[in-house]
Scaffold this motif. Structure first.
Motif, PDB file in Angstrom:
ATOM      1  N   UNK A  98       7.337   5.904 -12.256  1.00 35.15           N
ATOM      2  CA  UNK A  98       8.167   6.062 -13.450  1.00 35.15           C
ATOM      3  C   UNK A  98       7.386   6.634 -14.622  1.00 35.15           C
ATOM      4  N   UNK A  99       6.062   6.741 -14.461  1.00 37.24           N
ATOM      5  CA  UNK A  99       5.194   7.205 -15.548  1.00 37.24           C
ATOM      6  C   UNK A  99       4.849   8.683 -15.367  1.00 37.24           C
ATOM      7  N   UNK A 100       4.575   9.328 -16.465  1.00 36.83           N
ATOM      8  CA  UNK A 100       4.273  10.760 -16.439  1.00 36.83           C
ATOM      9  C   UNK A 100       2.762  10.982 -16.443  1.00 36.83           C
ATOM     10  N   UNK A 101       2.098  10.427 -15.433  1.00 38.37           N
ATOM     11  CA  UNK A 101       0.653  10.570 -15.310  1.00 38.37           C
ATOM     12  C   UNK A 101       0.319  10.885 -13.860  1.00 38.37           C
ATOM     13  N   UNK A 102      -0.822  11.543 -13.613  1.00 43.67           N
ATOM     14  CA  UNK A 102      -1.244  11.774 -12.225  1.00 43.67           C
ATOM     15  C   UNK A 102      -1.374  10.450 -11.485  1.00 43.67           C
ATOM     16  N   UNK A 103      -1.015  10.451 -10.227  1.00 46.74           N
ATOM     17  CA  UNK A 103      -1.025   9.229  -9.426  1.00 46.74           C
ATOM     18  C   UNK A 103      -2.375   9.033  -8.743  1.00 46.74           C
ATOM     19  N   UNK A 104      -3.054   7.928  -9.092  1.00 47.85           N
ATOM     20  CA  UNK A 104      -4.322   7.565  -8.462  1.00 47.85           C
ATOM     21  C   UNK A 104      -4.088   6.282  -7.671  1.00 47.85           C
ATOM     22  N   UNK A 105      -4.078   6.415  -6.363  1.00 42.71           N
ATOM     23  CA  UNK A 105      -3.717   5.317  -5.469  1.00 42.71           C
ATOM     24  C   UNK A 105      -4.951   4.544  -5.017  1.00 42.71           C
ATOM     25  N   UNK A 106      -4.854   3.228  -4.996  1.00 47.83           N
ATOM     26  CA  UNK A 106      -5.913   2.372  -4.464  1.00 47.83           C
ATOM     27  C   UNK A 106      -5.698   2.244  -2.965  1.00 47.83           C
ATOM     28  N   UNK A 107      -6.708   2.626  -2.190  1.00 52.85           N
ATOM     29  CA  UNK A 107      -6.531   2.596  -0.733  1.00 52.85           C
ATOM     30  C   UNK A 107      -7.525   1.689  -0.011  1.00 52.85           C
TER      31      UNK A 107
ATOM     32  N   UNK B  20      -5.965   1.572 -25.896  1.00 56.37           N
ATOM     33  CA  UNK B  20      -6.247   2.919 -25.398  1.00 56.37           C
ATOM     34  C   UNK B  20      -5.764   3.127 -23.981  1.00 56.37           C
ATOM     35  N   UNK B  21      -5.969   2.133 -23.110  1.00 57.64           N
ATOM     36  CA  UNK B  21      -5.543   2.264 -21.716  1.00 57.64           C
ATOM     37  C   UNK B  21      -4.024   2.262 -21.606  1.00 57.64           C
ATOM     38  N   UNK B  22      -3.345   1.445 -22.419  1.00 55.49           N
ATOM     39  CA  UNK B  22      -1.878   1.405 -22.389  1.00 55.49           C
ATOM     40  C   UNK B  22      -1.290   2.733 -22.853  1.00 55.49           C
ATOM     41  N   UNK B  23      -1.871   3.296 -23.908  1.00 58.82           N
ATOM     42  CA  UNK B  23      -1.405   4.604 -24.383  1.00 58.82           C
ATOM     43  C   UNK B  23      -1.616   5.661 -23.311  1.00 58.82           C
ATOM     44  N   UNK B  24      -2.775   5.615 -22.667  1.00 56.36           N
ATOM     45  CA  UNK B  24      -3.081   6.583 -21.611  1.00 56.36           C
ATOM     46  C   UNK B  24      -2.063   6.502 -20.476  1.00 56.36           C
ATOM     47  N   UNK B  25      -1.626   5.281 -20.158  1.00 53.50           N
ATOM     48  CA  UNK B  25      -0.677   5.098 -19.059  1.00 53.50           C
ATOM     49  C   UNK B  25       0.763   5.384 -19.474  1.00 53.50           C
ATOM     50  N   UNK B  26       1.031   5.332 -20.784  1.00 59.34           N
ATOM     51  CA  UNK B  26       2.403   5.479 -21.247  1.00 59.34           C
ATOM     52  C   UNK B  26       3.163   4.167 -21.223  1.00 59.34           C
ATOM     53  N   UNK B  27       2.441   3.059 -21.442  1.00 58.59           N
ATOM     54  CA  UNK B  27       3.022   1.724 -21.429  1.00 58.59           C
ATOM     55  C   UNK B  27       2.778   1.031 -22.769  1.00 58.59           C
ATOM     56  N   UNK B  28       3.382  -0.134 -22.960  1.00 64.73           N
ATOM     57  CA  UNK B  28       3.151  -0.949 -24.151  1.00 64.73           C
ATOM     58  C   UNK B  28       2.644  -2.317 -23.723  1.00 64.73           C
ATOM     59  N   UNK B  29       2.169  -3.098 -24.683  1.00 59.97           N
ATOM     60  CA  UNK B  29       1.653  -4.426 -24.348  1.00 59.97           C
ATOM     61  C   UNK B  29       2.747  -5.342 -23.800  1.00 59.97           C
TER      62      UNK B  29
END
Length: 396
Positions: free
Chosen positions: A234-243, A35-44
């Protein structure tokens, strides 16, 4: 080395099940990962870092990497700090990415405490510690004195009331706020809005804590993906940055000098804020670990949202309700109403913070212009030894 801006949270998934009699723990981990990989637009095959804690079966990370078919992993971390493990893992993933050890880190949590039972000889399961099948390391030292999950937190509540005048009514407002949010969550275990009076009318579990001061226990889990800045863009998702990120332990130091009115967040919080370069007043949304109502109140004080001893006044009268109060918290219903998978709710705090920063929380609880959020958790027991972890995130 600071991790500010060196990693991004780009995938988040919360398992919809709260009762999983027919799903194994490894399967729950795998479904959360998918589920998290799909949400990010990535694969295993993109995953080159894997993080888990003691809820992962078998040999932990080694077993789960094999089970999930993760063929390109070059960095593993199985740090165990109870319920705060997953907030720790996000920070560790950011550090590993900044050091070039991996570029796509997968973090998973899953468990079935409603069906796993208690292992023979296992000790108590702290509200922020091991699940029902995992006795904590300190069990052999402290269980002989009759400690349990509930009465160790009850001790903290009683001491806080004695020292600062905190009341059961004030603690009840934390549950009320969580219930106002949970009503909009279709997956929450407890969706009925409750009142202060109803919290106080529920049975005493460990004085002064009532049943409705306690979190739920659920099956399920969740996963998040932490990536490098290059991958993030490179991903089509909103950017959430760790600060900002920090962790800290706290213990009784051989039985002496244990102050029950503060948590290890008194150290992890200021350190994370310093790295992020922001203050508690800047935070728009707070995900706060809520094994019990007293857990929330103490952490709000320790993180600097109010002075020590002022937590009761800070949370009263709907102050934590989104759209009403000054600091919206746990807008998914939190551990008090939504879920608390395998007695380790830390990852759900990160997931809901990501939703808020993306603007993807339920419309009824979405915080307007939410650009700065905190996720904070404890692991172990506030009434004994425990650890805390703090994570600060920003919408870019």
């Amino acid at each position: 080395m600071s991790i500010k801006g060196k990693a991004y949270l780009m995938g988040a998934f919360e398992h919809p099940l709260r009762d999983a009699p027919d799903t194994s723990t490894p399967q729950l981990h795998a479904e959360c990962a998918r589920g998290a990989l799909i949400d990010a637009g990535l694969t295993k095959d993109d995953v080159d870092g894997y993080f888990c804690a003691g809820d992962a079966p078998g040999f932990g990370g080694l077993s789960m990497v094999d089970y999930m078919g993760l063929k390109n992993v070059r960095h593993l971390d199985s740090t165990e700090t109870g319920g705060s493990s997953y907030i720790v893992h996000v920070g560790h993933a950011a550090q590993a990415i900044a050091a070039g050890k991996c570029s796509v880190a997968l973090i998973t949590l899953a468990g079935r405490p409603r069906h796993g039972g208690r292992r023979p000889g296992a000790g108590m399961a702290p509200g922020g510690g091991g699940g029902l099948t995992d006795g904590p390391p300190e069990a052999g030292f402290e269980n002989i004195y009759g400690g349990s999950t509930h009465n160790t937190y009850g001790m903290c509540a009683m001491r806080h009331m004695h020292q600062y005048g905190t009341t059961s009514e004030q603690l009840a407002w934390i549950k009320v706020a969580a219930s106002h949010h949970a009503q909009w969550n279709a997956h929450a275990m407890l969706r009925e809005v409750v009142t202060v009076e109803e919290v106080l009318a529920s049975p005493i579990i460990a004085s002064p804590l009532h049943r409705l001061d306690c979190c739920v226990i659920s099956d399920g889990g969740g996963a998040v993906i932490v990536v490098s800045p290059e991958v993030a863009r490179s991903l089509k998702r909103p950017l959430v940055k760790i600060i900002g990120s920090a962790e800290a332990p706290k213990g009784p130091r051989g039985g002496g000098g244990l102050d029950l009115t503060f948590s290890a967040g008194a150290w992890s919080g200021p350190a994370a804020f310093a790295e992020a370069g922001v203050t508690p007043a800047d935070i728009k949304y707070a995900s706060i670990y809520d094994s019990f109502t007293i857990t929330v109140l103490m952490q709000l004080e320790d993180l600097g949202f109010c002075a020590k001893g002022e937590g009761g006044k800070f949370v009263a009268d709907g102050a934590l309700i989104s759209g009403v109060g000054k600091l919206p918290f746990n807008t998914d219903g939190g551990g008090l109403c939504n879920n608390h998978p395998t007695n380790r709710g830390g990852i759900t705090k990160v997931i809901e913070a990501v939703r808020q920063l993306r603007g993807e929380a339920h419309p009824k609880v979405q915080v307007p212009s939410c650009d700065l959020a905190i996720a904070h958790g404890t692991g172990g027991s506030l009434g004994a030894r425990h650890g805390a972890a703090t994570l600060i995130m920003e919408r870019e």
